[in-house]
Design a protein around this motif. Sequence first.
Motif, PDB file in Angstrom:
ATOM      1  N   VAL A   1       0.836  -1.202   0.000  1.00 51.43           N
ATOM      2  CA  VAL A   1       0.000   0.000   0.000  1.00 51.43           C
ATOM      3  C   VAL A   1       0.869   1.249   0.000  1.00 51.43           C
ATOM      4  N   PHE A   2       1.975   1.200   0.771  1.00 54.21           N
ATOM      5  CA  PHE A   2       2.889   2.340   0.824  1.00 54.21           C
ATOM      6  C   PHE A   2       3.418   2.671  -0.573  1.00 54.21           C
ATOM      7  N   ALA A   3       3.921   1.633  -1.268  1.00 48.20           N
ATOM      8  CA  ALA A   3       4.462   1.858  -2.613  1.00 48.20           C
ATOM      9  C   ALA A   3       3.386   2.419  -3.528  1.00 48.20           C
ATOM     10  N   LEU A   4       2.189   1.841  -3.450  1.00 49.38           N
ATOM     11  CA  LEU A   4       1.097   2.271  -4.315  1.00 49.38           C
ATOM     12  C   LEU A   4       0.759   3.737  -4.077  1.00 49.38           C
ATOM     13  N   ILE A   5       0.647   4.103  -2.796  1.00 51.08           N
ATOM     14  CA  ILE A   5       0.232   5.482  -2.484  1.00 51.08           C
ATOM     15  C   ILE A   5       1.309   6.480  -2.882  1.00 51.08           C
ATOM     16  N   VAL A   6       2.563   6.110  -2.588  1.00 51.66           N
ATOM     17  CA  VAL A   6       3.655   7.017  -2.945  1.00 51.66           C
ATOM     18  C   VAL A   6       3.680   7.238  -4.455  1.00 51.66           C
ATOM     19  N   VAL A   7       3.590   6.143  -5.208  1.00 51.37           N
ATOM     20  CA  VAL A   7       3.627   6.279  -6.665  1.00 51.37           C
ATOM     21  C   VAL A   7       2.414   7.058  -7.156  1.00 51.37           C
ATOM     22  N   ALA A   8       1.242   6.750  -6.589  1.00 51.02           N
ATOM     23  CA  ALA A   8       0.030   7.430  -7.037  1.00 51.02           C
ATOM     24  C   ALA A   8       0.136   8.935  -6.797  1.00 51.02           C
ATOM     25  N   ILE A   9       0.641   9.317  -5.620  1.00 56.58           N
ATOM     26  CA  ILE A   9       0.754  10.752  -5.325  1.00 56.58           C
ATOM     27  C   ILE A   9       1.805  11.396  -6.228  1.00 56.58           C
ATOM     28  N   ALA A  10       2.939  10.702  -6.406  1.00 53.13           N
ATOM     29  CA  ALA A  10       4.004  11.274  -7.236  1.00 53.13           C
ATOM     30  C   ALA A  10       3.535  11.457  -8.673  1.00 53.13           C
ATOM     31  N   VAL A  11       2.815  10.451  -9.190  1.00 54.76           N
ATOM     32  CA  VAL A  11       2.398  10.490 -10.589  1.00 54.76           C
ATOM     33  C   VAL A  11       1.404  11.617 -10.833  1.00 54.76           C
ATOM     34  N   THR A  12       0.671  12.003  -9.777  1.00 51.27           N
ATOM     35  CA  THR A  12      -0.316  13.058  -9.990  1.00 51.27           C
ATOM     36  C   THR A  12       0.152  14.423  -9.507  1.00 51.27           C
ATOM     37  N   SER A  13       1.431  14.550  -9.146  1.00 57.88           N
ATOM     38  CA  SER A  13       1.841  15.854  -8.605  1.00 57.88           C
ATOM     39  C   SER A  13       3.117  16.410  -9.229  1.00 57.88           C
ATOM     40  N   TRP A  14       3.624  15.791 -10.302  1.00 60.22           N
ATOM     41  CA  TRP A  14       4.909  16.272 -10.845  1.00 60.22           C
ATOM     42  C   TRP A  14       4.736  17.393 -11.850  1.00 60.22           C
ATOM     43  N   MET A  15       3.493  17.662 -12.270  1.00 55.68           N
ATOM     44  CA  MET A  15       3.305  18.530 -13.446  1.00 55.68           C
ATOM     45  C   MET A  15       3.740  19.975 -13.210  1.00 55.68           C
ATOM     46  N   GLN A  16       3.431  20.496 -11.999  1.00 56.20           N
ATOM     47  CA  GLN A  16       3.804  21.899 -11.739  1.00 56.20           C
ATOM     48  C   GLN A  16       5.312  22.061 -11.832  1.00 56.20           C
ATOM     49  N   THR A  17       6.029  21.128 -11.168  1.00 49.41           N
ATOM     50  CA  THR A  17       7.488  21.190 -11.192  1.00 49.41           C
ATOM     51  C   THR A  17       7.997  21.139 -12.630  1.00 49.41           C
ATOM     52  N   ALA A  18       7.443  20.228 -13.418  1.00 47.59           N
ATOM     53  CA  ALA A  18       7.915  20.074 -14.794  1.00 47.59           C
ATOM     54  C   ALA A  18       7.746  21.367 -15.572  1.00 47.59           C
ATOM     55  N   ARG A  19       6.608  22.005 -15.385  1.00 47.47           N
ATOM     56  CA  ARG A  19       6.368  23.246 -16.131  1.00 47.47           C
ATOM     57  C   ARG A  19       7.320  24.354 -15.715  1.00 47.47           C
ATOM     58  N   ILE A  20       7.488  24.492 -14.392  1.00 43.01           N
ATOM     59  CA  ILE A  20       8.372  25.561 -13.915  1.00 43.01           C
ATOM     60  C   ILE A  20       9.800  25.317 -14.394  1.00 43.01           C
ATOM     61  N   VAL A  21      10.251  24.065 -14.249  1.00 45.22           N
ATOM     62  CA  VAL A  21      11.628  23.748 -14.630  1.00 45.22           C
ATOM     63  C   VAL A  21      11.832  23.956 -16.130  1.00 45.22           C
ATOM     64  N   ARG A  22      10.862  23.527 -16.921  1.00 45.82           N
ATOM     65  CA  ARG A  22      11.004  23.697 -18.368  1.00 45.82           C
ATOM     66  C   ARG A  22      11.179  25.173 -18.729  1.00 45.82           C
ATOM     67  N   GLY A  23      10.326  26.022 -18.110  1.00 47.63           N
ATOM     68  CA  GLY A  23      10.420  27.444 -18.414  1.00 47.63           C
ATOM     69  C   GLY A  23      11.801  27.999 -18.093  1.00 47.63           C
ATOM     70  N   ASP A  24      12.333  27.609 -16.941  1.00 51.52           N
ATOM     71  CA  ASP A  24      13.649  28.113 -16.553  1.00 51.52           C
ATOM     72  C   ASP A  24      14.740  27.580 -17.465  1.00 51.52           C
ATOM     73  N   VAL A  25      14.620  26.299 -17.840  1.00 54.26           N
ATOM     74  CA  VAL A  25      15.647  25.700 -18.697  1.00 54.26           C
ATOM     75  C   VAL A  25      15.654  26.385 -20.059  1.00 54.26           C
ATOM     76  N   LEU A  26      14.470  26.681 -20.577  1.00 55.51           N
ATOM     77  CA  LEU A  26      14.384  27.359 -21.873  1.00 55.51           C
ATOM     78  C   LEU A  26      15.154  28.671 -21.849  1.00 55.51           C
ATOM     79  N   ALA A  27      15.015  29.399 -20.732  1.00 56.36           N
ATOM     80  CA  ALA A  27      15.726  30.678 -20.649  1.00 56.36           C
ATOM     81  C   ALA A  27      17.222  30.455 -20.455  1.00 56.36           C
TER      82      ALA A  27
END
Lengths: 355, 309
Positions: free
Chosen positions: B168-194
Amino acid sequence: MTSPRKALVEVRDLKMHFPISGGLLRRQVGAVKAVDGVSFDIFEGETLGIVGESGCGKSTCGRAVLRLYDITEGSIKIDGTEIGTMGQGQLRRMRPKMQMVFQDPQACLNPRMTVAGIIAEPLDEHGKLSGKAKLDRVYELMDAVGLNRNFANRYPHAFSGGQRQRIGIARALALNPRFIVCDEPIAALDVSIQAQVVNLLEKLQDEFGLTYMFISHDLSMVKHIADRVAVMYLGKVVELAERDELYERPLHPYTEALMSAVPEPDPAIEAKVERIILRGDVPSPSNPPKGCNFSTRCPKVMDICRKLDPEYREARPGHFVACHLHDAGIMDNQTNAGSAGAPPRNEHKQQGEDA
Amino acid sequence: MTDTTPVTAAEDVHDLRPPRNQWWDVWDQFKSHKGAMAGMFVFISILLFVFAGPWVWQVDPGLIDIRSRNQGSSWAHPMGTDQLGRDLLARMMYGGRISVAVGLTAMLLGLVLGTLIGVLAGYFKLMDGPLMRVTDLFLALPLLPLLLILVTLFRDPLEGAFGQAAGVFALIVVAIAVTSWMQTARIVRGDVLALKEREFVLAARSIGTPARRISTRHILPNVMSPIMVSATLGIASAIITESALSFLGLGFPPDFPTWGRILYDGRDWIEQYPARVVWPGVLISLTVLSVNYIGDGLRDALDPRIRGR
């Protein structure tokens, strides 16, 4: 000059076009012809100055020669090796031979790396030096460019512009290159520091036998450092000659106009200088004019200039120019229009540079 | 013209310091950030409370003593008991283990995923389109149905493979991670582009540094600040999401105490026994706040321009 001169860098018909995409499907609708068919040689141990106004493709040319871009067309030979079509992987092994000093000392250093880290980066990438030997080499380089060894642990933000440029030069020197492209290394510095940096570059050239391609828009600085000078206009080299020859007897009307713009320290002579003021703007490099690129602004324009692109030819020994005025075949055909424009006009000659 | 090059280098070799590891500078700066040190103290106390606490307070968190239910604070039960007479202090300790572990791991996993995707999308032009469309897709997905499907699909196989708790621990951790990385990805992409158009990246290319080392040596350290910020915010939302999942019966089973679970259990009794909601609430807030301060201090310490000021 030394008699048996070997060309270290041979550039032939180099073209660098940047695509413009537009429309709904982002299709390519045109190209900015930043560098459009440039050829020159740089001999071993010499400094080739590249001058021209903003946006004429000087920097792009310098970067393309080092293959920091994938060039559109042409051939670049460095020390006999063709690098124009080489892949980036192979190119990596050529990198130690050719390095670059950048224009903006503020932007060309990673703010999160120490000076030692920045200078050691090329050594990390190519050298097999480790630990102590690498640090010794970094100190040696810092001595060579006149940086205090105690600065090694500091970060770029703690330095002045001139010091940062020295860091950039030390990084370029780290791998013992033979050829360095200096992309306006002094443009962002104030005048007192400019002299220091240029003298440093000259000192290093003597010490290490370097070959420079020195890009600048500062004509007096180029006159100070360069052996030969190439003048660029709208992506093309319009004139290339030995420094003194070019500064005293410019052939191309654009070069004449440039030379007349150099400020003269003696006010008595300065008052008499007649400046050639060019009218209009540089045409867009994505849509250059038909015929000669300079025909829209040239004070000596002829009919043929608007139709036919002039060939880049050797008008005098070692003096190349791309202008119909100096093309004997064409000038004979022009009944007598040529006699008005062909000889360099006396009033604009030399302006007392060596009087 | 005289050569103005200073030739003093040879004279003061005696006080020459070899380059020291920059993490020492980071630590020096971190120490001077009062908020960060306070945050670190609180966070370490919480970690001690949840991991070392059960050795001191040896009460079974699952022990049901129906006669002493709904008690307030006393020497026998410092935080009182719940509606089944289970000791709240022991439950807070055990629950904290899971909550903190889930929060940290899910945040780390989401951060790695988001940073990786952000850097790839920003640095390699070919991957930009596909990766960012995937990011948009994940942002547009309704979270709860997605989690529901994840749990129903993978719960049994994972429990079979790792045992109930770990599965259950693995499942919950993965489930939360899979649904919460998008903001970071967007912010990082913007900074990398610059960042990748900056001259020092061009300089690295002119040296012959390959793309993967350019991104780790020049790009990543310079996008550290936004990553730190989204990391500290990520812990908070991971703990909250875990409690929401447990509440819906999708997370840990009901007899497994977690801070979120205790909070939701106490919700029905909030008017009679507010302490039962206050304790887990305070601990969740303290964790989030302390991690925020640590992240703040770390971000300042990692920036050489702020360091030493």
